[in-house]
Design a protein around this motif. Structure first.
Motif, PDB file in Angstrom:
ATOM      1  N   GLN A   1       0.834  -1.193   0.000  1.00 48.08           N
ATOM      2  CA  GLN A   1       0.000   0.000   0.000  1.00 48.08           C
ATOM      3  C   GLN A   1       0.870   1.245   0.000  1.00 48.08           C
ATOM      4  O   GLN A   1       0.786   2.077   0.887  1.00 48.08           O
ATOM      5  CB  GLN A   1      -0.937  -0.002   1.196  1.00 48.08           C
ATOM      6  CG  GLN A   1      -1.889  -1.160   1.180  1.00 48.08           C
ATOM      7  CD  GLN A   1      -2.817  -1.150   2.374  1.00 48.08           C
ATOM      8  OE1 GLN A   1      -2.744  -0.301   3.236  1.00 48.08           O
ATOM      9  NE2 GLN A   1      -3.707  -2.099   2.406  1.00 48.08           N
ATOM     10  N   CYS A   2       1.698   1.348  -1.015  1.00 50.98           N
ATOM     11  CA  CYS A   2       2.599   2.489  -1.070  1.00 50.98           C
ATOM     12  C   CYS A   2       2.878   2.850  -2.522  1.00 50.98           C
ATOM     13  O   CYS A   2       2.398   2.213  -3.445  1.00 50.98           O
ATOM     14  CB  CYS A   2       3.900   2.179  -0.334  1.00 50.98           C
ATOM     15  SG  CYS A   2       4.725   0.707  -0.935  1.00 50.98           S
ATOM     16  N   VAL A   3       3.663   3.857  -2.681  1.00 46.17           N
ATOM     17  CA  VAL A   3       4.106   4.292  -3.996  1.00 46.17           C
ATOM     18  C   VAL A   3       5.491   3.716  -4.226  1.00 46.17           C
ATOM     19  O   VAL A   3       6.325   3.718  -3.328  1.00 46.17           O
ATOM     20  CB  VAL A   3       4.146   5.833  -4.069  1.00 46.17           C
ATOM     21  CG1 VAL A   3       4.757   6.300  -5.366  1.00 46.17           C
ATOM     22  CG2 VAL A   3       2.747   6.398  -3.892  1.00 46.17           C
ATOM     23  N   GLU A   4       5.729   3.204  -5.421  1.00 46.34           N
ATOM     24  CA  GLU A   4       7.053   2.722  -5.791  1.00 46.34           C
ATOM     25  C   GLU A   4       7.658   3.698  -6.777  1.00 46.34           C
ATOM     26  O   GLU A   4       6.939   4.321  -7.554  1.00 46.34           O
ATOM     27  CB  GLU A   4       6.959   1.352  -6.458  1.00 46.34           C
ATOM     28  CG  GLU A   4       6.446   0.264  -5.555  1.00 46.34           C
ATOM     29  CD  GLU A   4       6.303  -1.051  -6.282  1.00 46.34           C
ATOM     30  OE1 GLU A   4       6.722  -2.071  -5.719  1.00 46.34           O
ATOM     31  OE2 GLU A   4       5.779  -1.074  -7.412  1.00 46.34           O
ATOM     32  N   VAL A   5       8.973   3.825  -6.751  1.00 43.79           N
ATOM     33  CA  VAL A   5       9.656   4.680  -7.706  1.00 43.79           C
ATOM     34  C   VAL A   5      10.730   3.883  -8.434  1.00 43.79           C
ATOM     35  O   VAL A   5      11.259   2.901  -7.913  1.00 43.79           O
ATOM     36  CB  VAL A   5      10.294   5.930  -7.052  1.00 43.79           C
ATOM     37  CG1 VAL A   5       9.240   6.827  -6.458  1.00 43.79           C
ATOM     38  CG2 VAL A   5      11.310   5.546  -6.014  1.00 43.79           C
ATOM     39  N   ALA A   6      11.011   4.309  -9.649  1.00 44.10           N
ATOM     40  CA  ALA A   6      12.089   3.739 -10.451  1.00 44.10           C
ATOM     41  C   ALA A   6      12.827   4.901 -11.095  1.00 44.10           C
ATOM     42  O   ALA A   6      12.208   5.877 -11.527  1.00 44.10           O
ATOM     43  CB  ALA A   6      11.550   2.799 -11.522  1.00 44.10           C
ATOM     44  N   MET A   7      14.126   4.790 -11.157  1.00 44.00           N
ATOM     45  CA  MET A   7      14.940   5.850 -11.743  1.00 44.00           C
ATOM     46  C   MET A   7      15.641   5.335 -12.979  1.00 44.00           C
ATOM     47  O   MET A   7      16.185   4.238 -12.983  1.00 44.00           O
ATOM     48  CB  MET A   7      15.939   6.349 -10.720  1.00 44.00           C
ATOM     49  CG  MET A   7      15.250   6.946  -9.545  1.00 44.00           C
ATOM     50  SD  MET A   7      16.395   7.541  -8.319  1.00 44.00           S
ATOM     51  CE  MET A   7      15.266   7.766  -6.971  1.00 44.00           C
ATOM     52  N   VAL A   8      15.555   6.134 -14.027  1.00 43.76           N
ATOM     53  CA  VAL A   8      16.270   5.865 -15.272  1.00 43.76           C
ATOM     54  C   VAL A   8      16.951   7.170 -15.661  1.00 43.76           C
ATOM     55  O   VAL A   8      16.651   8.214 -15.084  1.00 43.76           O
ATOM     56  CB  VAL A   8      15.306   5.389 -16.399  1.00 43.76           C
ATOM     57  CG1 VAL A   8      14.674   4.067 -16.038  1.00 43.76           C
ATOM     58  CG2 VAL A   8      14.255   6.416 -16.713  1.00 43.76           C
ATOM     59  N   PRO A   9      17.859   7.133 -16.607  1.00 37.66           N
ATOM     60  CA  PRO A   9      18.533   8.382 -16.988  1.00 37.66           C
ATOM     61  C   PRO A   9      17.533   9.493 -17.337  1.00 37.66           C
ATOM     62  O   PRO A   9      16.615   9.281 -18.121  1.00 37.66           O
ATOM     63  CB  PRO A   9      19.361   7.972 -18.211  1.00 37.66           C
ATOM     64  CG  PRO A   9      19.622   6.522 -18.004  1.00 37.66           C
ATOM     65  CD  PRO A   9      18.369   5.987 -17.360  1.00 37.66           C
ATOM     66  N   CYS A  10      17.667  10.611 -16.664  1.00 41.53           N
ATOM     67  CA  CYS A  10      16.889  11.828 -16.915  1.00 41.53           C
ATOM     68  C   CYS A  10      15.435  11.753 -16.491  1.00 41.53           C
ATOM     69  O   CYS A  10      14.648  12.642 -16.819  1.00 41.53           O
ATOM     70  CB  CYS A  10      16.964  12.239 -18.376  1.00 41.53           C
ATOM     71  SG  CYS A  10      18.630  12.528 -18.943  1.00 41.53           S
ATOM     72  N   ALA A  11      15.009  10.696 -15.785  1.00 46.48           N
ATOM     73  CA  ALA A  11      13.603  10.613 -15.389  1.00 46.48           C
ATOM     74  C   ALA A  11      13.431   9.760 -14.136  1.00 46.48           C
ATOM     75  O   ALA A  11      14.274   8.936 -13.804  1.00 46.48           O
ATOM     76  CB  ALA A  11      12.763  10.038 -16.511  1.00 46.48           C
ATOM     77  N   VAL A  12      12.315  10.013 -13.470  1.00 48.81           N
ATOM     78  CA  VAL A  12      11.908   9.215 -12.320  1.00 48.81           C
ATOM     79  C   VAL A  12      10.434   8.877 -12.536  1.00 48.81           C
ATOM     80  O   VAL A  12       9.655   9.715 -12.972  1.00 48.81           O
ATOM     81  CB  VAL A  12      12.072  10.003 -11.000  1.00 48.81           C
ATOM     82  CG1 VAL A  12      11.585   9.191  -9.815  1.00 48.81           C
ATOM     83  CG2 VAL A  12      13.519  10.423 -10.808  1.00 48.81           C
TER      84      VAL A  12
END
Length: 63
Positions: A22-33
């Motif tokens: 029950q949360c938000v997940e994040v992913a990071m790639v070059p120049c963006a999240v």
């Protein structure tokens, strides 16, 4: 901004989450999240330019 490919992205949730999905997940790639709902990994993904994400985090931390 070109649409990033999150196919091989590593999604992560906060270490403060309860582990119940029950949360938000994040992913990071070059120049963006990207951010998505952990309960529905196939749901739409919100994509932020890196500078926009940094401004958001700064606003959350300083409030």
């Amino acid at each position: 901004m070109t649409k990033p490919d999150f196919t091989h992205a590593t999604w992560r949730a906060s270490s403060h989450s309860s582990g119940q999905g029950q949360c938000v997940e994040v992913a990071m790639v070059p120049c963006a999240v990207a951010a998505r709902d952990s309960k529905d990994p196939d749901s739409p993904v919100l994509v932020f330019a890196s500078a926009g994400w940094q401004a958001f985090i700064h606003g959350v931390v300083t409030k």
